[in-house]
Design a protein around this motif. Structure first.
Motif, PDB file in Angstrom:
ATOM      1  N   SER A   1       0.818  -1.218   0.000  1.00  0.00           N
ATOM      2  CA  SER A   1       0.000   0.000   0.000  1.00  0.00           C
ATOM      3  C   SER A   1       0.849   1.263   0.000  1.00  0.00           C
ATOM      4  N   LYS A   2       2.106   1.138  -0.396  1.00  0.00           N
ATOM      5  CA  LYS A   2       2.977   2.307  -0.421  1.00  0.00           C
ATOM      6  C   LYS A   2       2.449   3.324  -1.430  1.00  0.00           C
ATOM      7  N   PRO A   3       2.439   4.616  -1.084  1.00  0.00           N
ATOM      8  CA  PRO A   3       1.953   5.651  -2.010  1.00  0.00           C
ATOM      9  C   PRO A   3       2.775   5.690  -3.294  1.00  0.00           C
ATOM     10  N   LYS A   4       2.148   6.196  -4.363  1.00  0.00           N
ATOM     11  CA  LYS A   4       2.819   6.249  -5.667  1.00  0.00           C
ATOM     12  C   LYS A   4       2.589   7.604  -6.323  1.00  0.00           C
ATOM     13  N   PHE A   5       2.956   8.660  -5.615  1.00  0.00           N
ATOM     14  CA  PHE A   5       2.812  10.009  -6.147  1.00  0.00           C
ATOM     15  C   PHE A   5       4.077  10.399  -6.914  1.00  0.00           C
ATOM     16  N   THR A   6       3.921  11.271  -7.905  1.00  0.00           N
ATOM     17  CA  THR A   6       5.052  11.754  -8.693  1.00  0.00           C
ATOM     18  C   THR A   6       5.606  13.036  -8.082  1.00  0.00           C
ATOM     19  N   GLU A   7       6.755  13.484  -8.619  1.00  0.00           N
ATOM     20  CA  GLU A   7       7.331  14.751  -8.160  1.00  0.00           C
ATOM     21  C   GLU A   7       6.376  15.910  -8.419  1.00  0.00           C
ATOM     22  N   LEU A   8       5.689  15.881  -9.564  1.00  0.00           N
ATOM     23  CA  LEU A   8       4.733  16.953  -9.864  1.00  0.00           C
ATOM     24  C   LEU A   8       3.574  16.928  -8.880  1.00  0.00           C
ATOM     25  N   ASP A   9       3.129  15.713  -8.532  1.00  0.00           N
ATOM     26  CA  ASP A   9       2.065  15.602  -7.528  1.00  0.00           C
ATOM     27  C   ASP A   9       2.515  16.220  -6.207  1.00  0.00           C
ATOM     28  N   ALA A  10       3.743  15.887  -5.801  1.00  0.00           N
ATOM     29  CA  ALA A  10       4.254  16.378  -4.522  1.00  0.00           C
ATOM     30  C   ALA A  10       4.344  17.898  -4.517  1.00  0.00           C
ATOM     31  N   ALA A  11       4.829  18.475  -5.615  1.00  0.00           N
ATOM     32  CA  ALA A  11       4.940  19.932  -5.693  1.00  0.00           C
ATOM     33  C   ALA A  11       3.568  20.582  -5.598  1.00  0.00           C
ATOM     34  N   ALA A  12       2.583  19.984  -6.274  1.00  0.00           N
ATOM     35  CA  ALA A  12       1.229  20.537  -6.232  1.00  0.00           C
ATOM     36  C   ALA A  12       0.633  20.421  -4.836  1.00  0.00           C
ATOM     37  N   ILE A  13       0.876  19.296  -4.170  1.00  0.00           N
ATOM     38  CA  ILE A  13       0.346  19.092  -2.820  1.00  0.00           C
ATOM     39  C   ILE A  13       0.905  20.136  -1.856  1.00  0.00           C
ATOM     40  N   VAL A  14       2.201  20.342  -1.903  1.00  0.00           N
ATOM     41  CA  VAL A  14       2.828  21.291  -0.981  1.00  0.00           C
ATOM     42  C   VAL A  14       2.348  22.717  -1.259  1.00  0.00           C
ATOM     43  N   LYS A  15       2.159  23.036  -2.515  1.00  0.00           N
ATOM     44  CA  LYS A  15       1.680  24.378  -2.847  1.00  0.00           C
ATOM     45  C   LYS A  15       0.254  24.586  -2.363  1.00  0.00           C
TER      46      LYS A  15
ATOM     47  N   PRO B   1      12.376  12.835  -5.031  1.00  0.00           N
ATOM     48  CA  PRO B   1      11.996  11.644  -4.260  1.00  0.00           C
ATOM     49  C   PRO B   1      13.130  11.156  -3.365  1.00  0.00           C
ATOM     50  N   LEU B   2      12.754  10.642  -2.202  1.00  0.00           N
ATOM     51  CA  LEU B   2      13.692  10.064  -1.248  1.00  0.00           C
ATOM     52  C   LEU B   2      13.271   8.628  -0.953  1.00  0.00           C
ATOM     53  N   PRO B   3      14.201   7.759  -0.578  1.00  0.00           N
ATOM     54  CA  PRO B   3      13.839   6.360  -0.311  1.00  0.00           C
ATOM     55  C   PRO B   3      13.035   6.215   0.972  1.00  0.00           C
ATOM     56  N   SER B   4      12.205   5.179   1.012  1.00  0.00           N
ATOM     57  CA  SER B   4      11.413   4.878   2.197  1.00  0.00           C
ATOM     58  C   SER B   4      10.937   3.440   2.107  1.00  0.00           C
ATOM     59  N   GLU B   5      10.726   2.819   3.262  1.00  0.00           N
ATOM     60  CA  GLU B   5      10.300   1.424   3.276  1.00  0.00           C
ATOM     61  C   GLU B   5       8.836   1.276   2.887  1.00  0.00           C
ATOM     62  N   ARG B   6       7.937   1.982   3.585  1.00  0.00           N
ATOM     63  CA  ARG B   6       6.508   1.754   3.369  1.00  0.00           C
ATOM     64  C   ARG B   6       5.719   3.031   3.120  1.00  0.00           C
ATOM     65  N   ASP B   7       6.346   4.209   3.303  1.00  0.00           N
ATOM     66  CA  ASP B   7       5.701   5.485   3.015  1.00  0.00           C
ATOM     67  C   ASP B   7       6.351   6.091   1.770  1.00  0.00           C
TER      68      ASP B   7
ATOM     69  N   LEU C   1       8.500  16.257   2.704  1.00  0.00           N
ATOM     70  CA  LEU C   1       7.089  15.901   2.608  1.00  0.00           C
ATOM     71  C   LEU C   1       6.966  14.404   2.847  1.00  0.00           C
ATOM     72  N   LYS C   2       6.127  14.026   3.793  1.00  0.00           N
ATOM     73  CA  LYS C   2       5.946  12.619   4.148  1.00  0.00           C
ATOM     74  C   LYS C   2       4.502  12.232   3.855  1.00  0.00           C
ATOM     75  N   ILE C   3       4.316  11.349   2.881  1.00  0.00           N
ATOM     76  CA  ILE C   3       2.989  10.851   2.518  1.00  0.00           C
ATOM     77  C   ILE C   3       2.865   9.443   3.079  1.00  0.00           C
ATOM     78  N   ALA C   4       1.915   9.254   3.966  1.00  0.00           N
ATOM     79  CA  ALA C   4       1.815   7.997   4.708  1.00  0.00           C
ATOM     80  C   ALA C   4       1.194   6.892   3.867  1.00  0.00           C
ATOM     81  N   ASN C   5       1.521   5.680   4.242  1.00  0.00           N
ATOM     82  CA  ASN C   5       0.926   4.487   3.654  1.00  0.00           C
ATOM     83  C   ASN C   5      -0.594   4.536   3.809  1.00  0.00           C
ATOM     84  N   ALA C   6      -1.297   4.011   2.822  1.00  0.00           N
ATOM     85  CA  ALA C   6      -2.762   4.049   2.864  1.00  0.00           C
ATOM     86  C   ALA C   6      -3.324   3.295   4.064  1.00  0.00           C
ATOM     87  N   LYS C   7      -2.563   2.339   4.597  1.00  0.00           N
ATOM     88  CA  LYS C   7      -3.038   1.561   5.740  1.00  0.00           C
ATOM     89  C   LYS C   7      -2.620   2.164   7.080  1.00  0.00           C
ATOM     90  N   GLU C   8      -1.928   3.287   7.047  1.00  0.00           N
ATOM     91  CA  GLU C   8      -1.432   3.881   8.288  1.00  0.00           C
ATOM     92  C   GLU C   8      -2.572   4.493   9.091  1.00  0.00           C
TER      93      GLU C   8
END
Length: 646
Positions: A11-25, A36-42, A57-64
């Motif tokens: 259930s790890k998120p699959k957002f793109t860099e463009l998605d992340a930029a839009a979210i933060v804005k 992007p940075l590495p992460s185990e489950r987020d 920016l930390k986007i949590a796992n859908a099951k979190e």
């Protein structure tokens, strides 16, 4: 809290860099570029604003669960008043610290923005100085001290990275490991942990811990020169594995990754533990299991990695430490657990062996009632005390000339000249005699070559009787045939009046000393248990008895070391105290000890002006030279590139 198993990875998120930029804005009113940075489950992104500010920016796992993230935020906020090297949560434009978004796949994800901490991951820094290791221990102590009065519901959860649940996790996923050697090693190590350490775990303190100070979550920096660059901890990140567990588990996790690929992992572990202890004192029950928990963490990591990689085979992050773990585990499991405990206790300023003082005192008080080990009362016999140290005139510079029969001729000549039949070799003496691979460290110049004698030698004619000084039983007997080993050796088990066990070891015996001997066989005080062997059978030595007292055999027997590395002489001395507690050679016969390096340096400073400078930060004390080599007081060899090498 409900169980979080490895299905989380799906259930790890699959957002793109463009998605992340839009979210933060949109959520934080912050125009920024995403990386992007590495992460185990987020999913994590480094957000860089045009102003130069950076955030994570930390986007949590859908099951979190939201409560997990709230707990992490609360912990970071709690530590804010104590520490400067942990991240802080940034509020969204609506003032909230946790926001919610929906992915294109209609999954809901919680998100947070946290402060960015500059620095390089510890894993990417090749040099780990003692100062850096101490700083890591200090920072972990500061974190656990700060969290000692913190608690939150989200930390009380079933979590596969929790060391309290590690034995179950290893049992579950160990069958997936295909490497037979690694599998066997972890299986045996886990079984030993459950048998020896499991009963000790209920006594451990529990608290909320960070639980993930691995070498990619520890950031280092600082320093402006070759010696100090990147040798200070500037950040410890990622509170995602926060859990209520063994308090000492936090230190164990940090230690586990810091010792990877180190030539002396126990020295690294002790350095970290000592600094932690200075800030947030360890309890003795925690010192007893600390190294075991560090090994357990690496075993758990190896097992979980196999399962994780089967779920996401293209995700390199999931195997980021596995090669180092596979290389290091065999070395770590060769370290006996009680020896590790003693080393950590010593580093923390405690007696390495708590029972040692009482046993030494009992031996001291009862020495007059003991039988003579070699059939002669050494308190009254004419004796010659040999100097067999690094600078000894009895030894040749060429090590080949210190083997049999050359050494015997020189020692016999000295005894004949002194008019004695018995010679004594000293305890705790560094020597150049130990030249076989049995005593070697990494190479001829290695600091960890074993040179320090842990017993006393009684030089007498081959065939001379060896007697038990006290009643006891045969604990072990063996013939160690490697060059310069013990040859035939016997170990007896005794006990004090209070029932504390200890052992005496008799090495370099004759082969017939072992005839008919069995473990468990009772021996009486004064009973002949063997005879001194000649060079053909005793390991290749001048005929003599190697006599040693041992307070803890560390699950060894006739292979217990009689020689230690100089760096560990104090620690091994705790396990093997001065044999003169039994042999009773008059102290007045021994020469005064040579000044130590520190004492010599202090004397030099008093006698020689500052204009005659020294070139080294840690000056050497050189006591012998031969051809192109120089030797320090511990027998470490140096190449003399100034005088004798063209």
């Amino acid at each position: 809290m409900k169980n979080r198993d490895l299905s989380f990875l799906q259930s790890k998120p699959k957002f793109t860099e463009l998605d992340a930029a839009a979210i933060v804005k949109n959520v934080y009113a912050l125009p920024a570029m995403a990386q992007p940075l590495p992460s185990e489950r987020d999913q994590n992104f480094l957000m860089s604003a045009a102003t130069g500010e950076r955030y994570i920016l930390k986007i949590a796992n859908a099951k979190e669960d939201r409560i997990q993230l709230e707990t992490q935020n609360q912990a970071m906020c709690h530590l804010k008043n104590h520490l400067s090297f942990c991240p802080q949560v940034v509020a969204a434009k609506n003032g909230e610290f946790i926001s919610e978004i929906t992915s294109p796949a209609r999954d809901k994800h919680f998100l947070r923005l946290v402060s960015y901490l500059p620095g390089r991951p510890l894993a990417n820094v090749k040099r780990h100085s003692p100062g850096l290791l101490s700083d890591l221990g200090r920072c972990m102590g500061e974190i656990d001290k700060g969290l000692a009065d913190f608690d939150a519901a989200g930390a009380h959860r079933d979590f596969y990275w929790d060391l309290a649940q590690a034995p179950a996790g290893i049992e579950k996923y160990l069958p997936l490991i295909e490497d037979p050697l690694l599998k066997k090693l972890i299986e045996a190590g886990s079984a030993d942990f459950n048998r020896q350490v499991g009963p000790l775990l209920p006594d451990l303190r529990r608290s909320v811990i960070l639980n993930d100070a691995n070498n990619y979550n520890v950031l280092v920096g600082g320093g402006g020169d070759l010696f100090t660059k990147d040798q200070q901890v500037v950040g410890i990140i990622d509170f995602g594995d926060l859990v209520y567990s063994y308090t000492v588990g936090d230190l164990a996790v940090a230690m586990a990754y810091a010792v990877l690929d180190k030539p002396d992992p126990l020295a690294v572990a002790a350095q970290i533990a000592a600094a932690y202890h200075a800030v947030f004192p360890l309890e003795e029950s925690e010192m007893a299991v600390l190294f075991d928990l560090a090994r357990l963490r690496l075993c758990l990591s190896a097992c979980l990695a196999v399962k994780q990689q089967s779920q996401r085979p293209k995700d390199e992050y999931l195997s980021i430490s596995q090669q180092s773990i596979r290389r290091s585990l065999p070395q770590l499991f060769r370290i006996q657990r009680r020896f590790a405990e003693a080393r950590i206790r010593q580093a923390c300023g405690l007696p390495p062996l708590p029972k040692a003082a009482a046993i030494r005192e009992w031996l001291r008080k009862n020495r007059k009632n003991m039988a003579a080990v070699c059939g002669h009362d050494l308190r009254h016999e004419p004796l010659l005390i040999f100097d067999l140290g690094i600078a000894s005139h009895h030894l040749a510079g060429d090590c080949e000339n210190n083997l049999e029969p050359d050494l015997s001729k020189r020692l016999r000549a000295a005894m004949d000249q002194a008019g004695v039949k018995i010679g004594i070799g000293r305890y705790n003496e560094a020597r150049l005699l130990y030249t076989s691979p049995l005593f070697a460290g990494n190479d001829l110049f290695a600091e960890n070559n074993r040179t320090v004698h842990l017993g006393m030698d009684v030089f007498m004619a081959a065939g001379s009787a060896v007697c038990a000084p006290l009643s006891g039983e045969v604990f072990a007997c063996a013939r160690n045939q490697a060059p310069l080993d013990y040859g035939p050796v016997i170990v007896l088990r005794h006990q004090t009046g209070a029932g504390e066990p200890f052992f005496t070891l008799y090495g370099h015996l004759s082969l017939d000393s072992l005839a008919g001997l069995q473990t468990g066989q009772l021996v009486k005080k004064g009973q002949i248990i063997g005879r001194i062997g000649n060079a053909d059978v005793n390991g290749g030595w001048t005929p003599h008895l190697h006599f040693q007292i041992i307070l803890d055999l560390l699950e060894m027997g006739g292979d217990f070391p009689g020689v230690a590395a100089a760096a560990d002489r104090e620690l091994w001395g705790a396990f093997s105290p001065d044999p003169n507690l039994i042999l009773a050679v008059p102290e007045k016969l021994f020469p005064d000890p040579e000044p130590t390096r520190v004492e010599t340096l202090a004397s030099r400073r008093m006698s020689i002006g500052a204009s005659v400078s020294l070139s080294y930060r840690e000056p050497l004390k050189l006591v012998r030279g031969w051809m192109q080599y120089l030797f320090d007081e511990n027998g470490r060899r140096y190449l003399d590139a100034y005088n004798n090498v063209p």
